[in-house]
Every structure is written in structure tokens, then in C-alpha cells.
Design an enzyme around this catalytic site. Structure first.
Site, mmCIF file in Angstrom:
data_model
loop_
_atom_site.group_PDB
_atom_site.id
_atom_site.type_symbol
_atom_site.label_atom_id
_atom_site.label_comp_id
_atom_site.label_asym_id
_atom_site.label_seq_id
_atom_site.Cartn_x
_atom_site.Cartn_y
_atom_site.Cartn_z
ATOM 1 N N SER A 7 0.853 -1.188 0.000
ATOM 2 C CA SER A 7 0.000 0.000 0.000
ATOM 3 C C SER A 7 0.887 1.235 0.000
ATOM 4 O O SER A 7 1.640 1.467 0.953
ATOM 5 C CB SER A 7 -0.892 0.014 1.248
ATOM 6 O OG SER A 7 -1.439 1.306 1.410
ATOM 7 N N HIS A 32 -1.524 -1.463 -4.135
ATOM 8 C CA HIS A 32 -2.745 -0.979 -3.479
ATOM 9 C C HIS A 32 -2.665 0.548 -3.332
ATOM 10 O O HIS A 32 -1.719 1.082 -2.752
ATOM 11 C CB HIS A 32 -2.858 -1.652 -2.110
ATOM 12 C CG HIS A 32 -4.106 -1.333 -1.363
ATOM 13 N ND1 HIS A 32 -5.306 -1.983 -1.572
ATOM 14 C CD2 HIS A 32 -4.355 -0.427 -0.384
ATOM 15 C CE1 HIS A 32 -6.225 -1.510 -0.752
ATOM 16 N NE2 HIS A 32 -5.681 -0.544 -0.017
ATOM 17 N N ASP A 34 -4.599 3.922 -2.046
ATOM 18 C CA ASP A 34 -5.640 4.408 -1.141
ATOM 19 C C ASP A 34 -6.091 5.799 -1.548
ATOM 20 O O ASP A 34 -5.314 6.755 -1.486
ATOM 21 C CB ASP A 34 -5.099 4.441 0.289
ATOM 22 C CG ASP A 34 -4.948 3.043 0.858
ATOM 23 O OD1 ASP A 34 -5.958 2.318 0.870
ATOM 24 O OD2 ASP A 34 -3.824 2.681 1.241
ATOM 25 N N MET A 36 -8.495 8.863 -0.744
ATOM 26 C CA MET A 36 -9.254 9.424 0.390
ATOM 27 C C MET A 36 -9.671 10.863 0.075
ATOM 28 O O MET A 36 -8.888 11.608 -0.535
ATOM 29 C CB MET A 36 -8.380 9.451 1.649
ATOM 30 C CG MET A 36 -7.795 8.100 2.013
ATOM 31 S SD MET A 36 -6.933 8.188 3.588
ATOM 32 C CE MET A 36 -6.197 6.551 3.640
ATOM 33 N N HIS A 65 -8.477 1.566 -3.743
ATOM 34 C CA HIS A 65 -9.379 1.422 -2.589
ATOM 35 C C HIS A 65 -9.994 2.802 -2.366
ATOM 36 O O HIS A 65 -9.329 3.716 -1.894
ATOM 37 C CB HIS A 65 -8.539 0.943 -1.390
ATOM 38 C CG HIS A 65 -9.261 0.948 -0.093
ATOM 39 N ND1 HIS A 65 -8.605 0.784 1.110
ATOM 40 C CD2 HIS A 65 -10.579 1.082 0.215
ATOM 41 C CE1 HIS A 65 -9.480 0.815 2.094
ATOM 42 N NE2 HIS A 65 -10.683 1.005 1.589
ATOM 43 N N MET A 67 -11.878 5.401 -0.675
ATOM 44 C CA MET A 67 -12.446 5.844 0.612
ATOM 45 C C MET A 67 -13.014 7.241 0.401
ATOM 46 O O MET A 67 -12.530 8.231 0.970
ATOM 47 C CB MET A 67 -11.346 5.825 1.685
ATOM 48 C CG MET A 67 -11.018 4.414 2.141
ATOM 49 S SD MET A 67 -9.447 4.329 3.003
ATOM 50 C CE MET A 67 -8.348 4.135 1.610
ATOM 51 N N MET A 136 -11.725 -4.500 6.026
ATOM 52 C CA MET A 136 -10.869 -3.535 6.729
ATOM 53 C C MET A 136 -10.610 -4.061 8.136
ATOM 54 O O MET A 136 -11.546 -4.298 8.903
ATOM 55 C CB MET A 136 -11.546 -2.162 6.825
ATOM 56 C CG MET A 136 -11.573 -1.350 5.543
ATOM 57 S SD MET A 136 -9.999 -1.217 4.685
ATOM 58 C CE MET A 136 -8.986 -0.363 5.903
ATOM 59 N N GLY A 141 -8.367 5.261 6.949
ATOM 60 C CA GLY A 141 -7.940 6.663 6.984
ATOM 61 C C GLY A 141 -6.449 6.850 7.196
ATOM 62 O O GLY A 141 -5.883 7.818 6.719
ATOM 63 N N PHE A 142 -5.828 5.907 7.895
ATOM 64 C CA PHE A 142 -4.412 6.086 8.227
ATOM 65 C C PHE A 142 -3.668 4.762 8.181
ATOM 66 O O PHE A 142 -4.257 3.708 8.461
ATOM 67 C CB PHE A 142 -4.280 6.690 9.639
ATOM 68 C CG PHE A 142 -5.001 7.994 9.769
ATOM 69 C CD1 PHE A 142 -4.399 9.179 9.349
ATOM 70 C CD2 PHE A 142 -6.301 8.042 10.258
ATOM 71 C CE1 PHE A 142 -5.098 10.393 9.431
ATOM 72 C CE2 PHE A 142 -6.997 9.247 10.334
ATOM 73 C CZ PHE A 142 -6.386 10.423 9.921
ATOM 74 N N GLY A 144 -0.417 2.338 9.616
ATOM 75 C CA GLY A 144 0.284 2.101 10.873
ATOM 76 C C GLY A 144 -0.594 1.898 12.098
ATOM 77 O O GLY A 144 -0.121 2.034 13.220
ATOM 78 N N ASP A 174 -6.939 -5.531 4.854
ATOM 79 C CA ASP A 174 -6.206 -4.263 4.807
ATOM 80 C C ASP A 174 -6.236 -3.606 6.183
ATOM 81 O O ASP A 174 -7.312 -3.291 6.700
ATOM 82 C CB ASP A 174 -6.901 -3.367 3.769
ATOM 83 C CG ASP A 174 -6.231 -2.018 3.567
ATOM 84 O OD1 ASP A 174 -5.133 -1.792 4.108
ATOM 85 O OD2 ASP A 174 -6.838 -1.187 2.851
ATOM 86 N N GLY A 175 -5.043 -3.404 6.746
ATOM 87 C CA GLY A 175 -4.939 -2.670 8.001
ATOM 88 C C GLY A 175 -4.238 -3.482 9.073
ATOM 89 O O GLY A 175 -4.726 -4.542 9.487
ATOM 90 N N GLY A 176 -3.068 -3.018 9.489
ATOM 91 C CA GLY A 176 -2.346 -3.697 10.562
ATOM 92 C C GLY A 176 -1.780 -5.050 10.167
ATOM 93 O O GLY A 176 -1.459 -5.864 11.040
ATOM 94 N N GLY A 196 1.037 -1.617 4.299
ATOM 95 C CA GLY A 196 1.628 -0.309 4.052
ATOM 96 C C GLY A 196 2.854 -0.099 4.909
ATOM 97 O O GLY A 196 3.995 -0.186 4.453
HETATM 98 C C1 DX5 Z 1 -5.955 2.598 5.617
HETATM 99 C C2 DX5 Z 1 -5.637 2.100 4.255
HETATM 100 C C3 DX5 Z 1 -4.590 1.066 4.202
HETATM 101 C C4 DX5 Z 1 -3.279 1.431 4.821
HETATM 102 C C5 DX5 Z 1 -2.855 0.227 5.589
HETATM 103 O O1 DX5 Z 1 -7.134 3.292 5.593
HETATM 104 O O2 DX5 Z 1 -6.774 1.580 3.608
HETATM 105 O O3 DX5 Z 1 -4.412 0.541 2.884
HETATM 106 O O4 DX5 Z 1 -2.271 1.777 3.922
HETATM 107 O O5 DX5 Z 1 -1.751 0.579 6.306
HETATM 108 P P1 DX5 Z 1 -1.020 -0.405 7.313
HETATM 109 O O6 DX5 Z 1 -0.626 -1.630 6.537
HETATM 110 O O7 DX5 Z 1 0.124 0.424 7.732
HETATM 111 O O8 DX5 Z 1 -1.989 -0.708 8.410
HETATM 112 ZN ZN ZN Z 2 -6.432 0.482 1.666
#
Ligand code: DX5
Ligand code: ZN
Length: 223
Positions: A7, A32, A34, A36, A65, A67, A136, A141-142, A144, A174-176, A196
Site C-alpha cells: 500500500s 494498493h 488508497d 481518500m 481502494h 475511501m 478492513m 484513513g491512516f 500504521g 487491509d490494516g495492521g 503499508g
Molecule cells: C488505511 C488504508 C490502508 C493502509 C494500511 O485506511 O486503507 O491501505 O495503507 O496501512 P497499514 O498496513 O500500515 O496498516
Molecule cells: Zn487500503
């Protein structure tokens, strides 16, 4: 087959081309992206011009993706810029069926995304229309953020439903997703693994993508 989707949210945007190419050398097979809008999620990222530039530096599929609110308004522009896959949020689409048809009409692989508080079973009416379902595992939104464990149950439920309904959508998470969580998501049934921070955060995307993919492949071998 498990695939790693770097990502770019956590990449150095001033060196985006090099970062993407490094993640690709490390084994990333889909990029990927993102998108937003500062309304659906409390952050802003990028639009079609960046996708167009990415298209020139990689031949890998670009997975957008979305958002954003009113994603239908932007499908054509993202398609023209070179997007290959596009997922829209259940929570952002007033007419989800129509949005998915529109995405397919523009020649993109349609996907649907759900937030952590949305139930998988709400997607049953559209599961036959999608190429991928994105779970998700953080609030969007973010980058990390910490992985939300309940997401594992949602991944398992999607795998069960795919079998029950005789469908072939792919399951994306996606996420963490990082070294401490990647085996769990693979064991639960996820195949498209977005990462990401775990790929770009330490400034060694090739090395870190490779290590993550290896961990995912090892977990997949035991399933
Ligand atoms: C968050 C994004 C993710 C983000 C994941 O809203 O959709 O794609 O980059 O980031 P990590 O892998 O750092 O959780
Ligand atoms: Zn994403």
C-alpha cells in the site's frame, strides 16, 4: 495463492516510482492505492493524476481502494488513468449494486469493502458481482494502526460463504497486516494481503516485502 499488495500510503511520495519498483522486486504483485477525500475518512491522499504516473512505472495491477463519498463520479477518470481493480465501501454507496455495475462497465475488476463495524452478511446480495471482498482490519484513513482481531472472524465467514454459495471472489485484508499478524490472516482465509507500514515504514521496501511474503507463504503452506 497468497499475494502481497504493497500500500503506497506509507511510501515516500517524493520517490513514489522507486518505492513501488522496490516493493515489486520484493514480491509485491498488485499495488494498493488508497484514495481518500477528507469526508468519508479524515484524511486526504491522491487522485487520477497520481494513478496515471504510477501506470508509467509498473505493469502490476493497480488496486484502487476508494475511501470517498460518491465514488460513482470518479470511476471513469480512474479507469482512464489506468486503474485495474476498484473497491468501493458498502458504507459509502447508496446504490452499491449500481456502483459495482458501473465499475465493471468500465472494464475494472469490482470489489466491495467493509469497515470493522459492518457485518459480512450484509454483502450476500452482491457477492456474485465482485472480483474481491476487502475486509478492513482497522478503521480506514491512516496507515500504521493496530490490527482489529475480530476481522479474523469476518475473513472466515467470507471463506464459508464462498463455499456455500459456489462463488470465486478473492478475500483481501487491509490494516495492521505485519509480521505479527500475517500468519493469522492467511490461516483465516485471506489471500490478498495489503501492507503499508510493514512494507515501506522502515525504508527498506524490497527487503521487508520479501520477508512478509515469505511469512505469508509459510502460513499458507500449513493451511
Ligand atoms: C488505511 C488504508 C490502508 C493502509 C494500511 O485506511 O486503507 O491501505 O495503507 O496501512 P497499514 O498496513 O500500515 O496498516
Ligand atoms: Zn487500503
Amino acid at each position: 495463492m497468497v499475494e502481497l499488495l504493497p500500500s503506497i500510503l506509507s511510501a515516500d511520495f517524493a520517490r513514489l516510482g522507486e518505492e513501488v519498483q522496490a516493493a515489486e522486486r520484493g514480491g509485491g504483485t498488485v499495488i494498493h492505492v488508497d484514495v481518500m477525500d477528507g469526508h468519508f475518512v479524515p484524511n486526504l491522499t491522491l487522485g487520477p493524476p497520481v494513478v496515471k504516473s504510477l501506470r508509467r512505472v509498473t505493469d502490476l495491477p493497480l488496486d484502487c481502494h476508494m475511501m470517498i463519498e460518491n465514488p460513482d463520479e470518479f470511476v471513469e477518470a480512474f479507469a482512464e488513468a489506468g486503474t485495474n481493480w476498484m473497491s468501493v465501501h458498502y458504507e459509502a454507496c447508496r446504490h452499491l449494486h449500481r456502483s459495482l455495475e458501473l465499475i465493471a462497465h468500465h472494464g475494472l475488476q469490482p470489489g466491495v469493502v467493509i469497515n470493522p463495524a459492518t457485518s459480512v452478511d450484509l454483502l450476500i446480495p452482491v457477492l456474485g458481482m465482485v472480483h474481491h471482498v476487502l475486509v478492513m482490519s482497522v478503521n480506514p484513513g491512516f496507515g500504521g494502526q493496530s490490527f482489529i482481531p475480530y476481522s479474523l472472524k469476518k475473513i472466515q465467514r467470507l471463506k464459508e460463504l464462498r463455499q456455500e454459495l459456489g462463488l470465486s471472489y478473492r478475500i483481501e485484508v487491509d490494516g495492521g497486516v505485519a509480521h505479527d499478524t500475517i500468519a493469522m490472516v492467511v490461516e483465516a482465509g485471506a489471500e490478498l494481503l495489503v501492507a503499508g507500514n510493514a512494507v515501506f515504514g522502515a525504508g527498506h521496501p524490497e527487503r521487508d516485502a520479501r520477508a512478509l511474503l515469505e511469512a505469508a507463504q509459510q502460513a499458507a503452506a500449513t493451511v
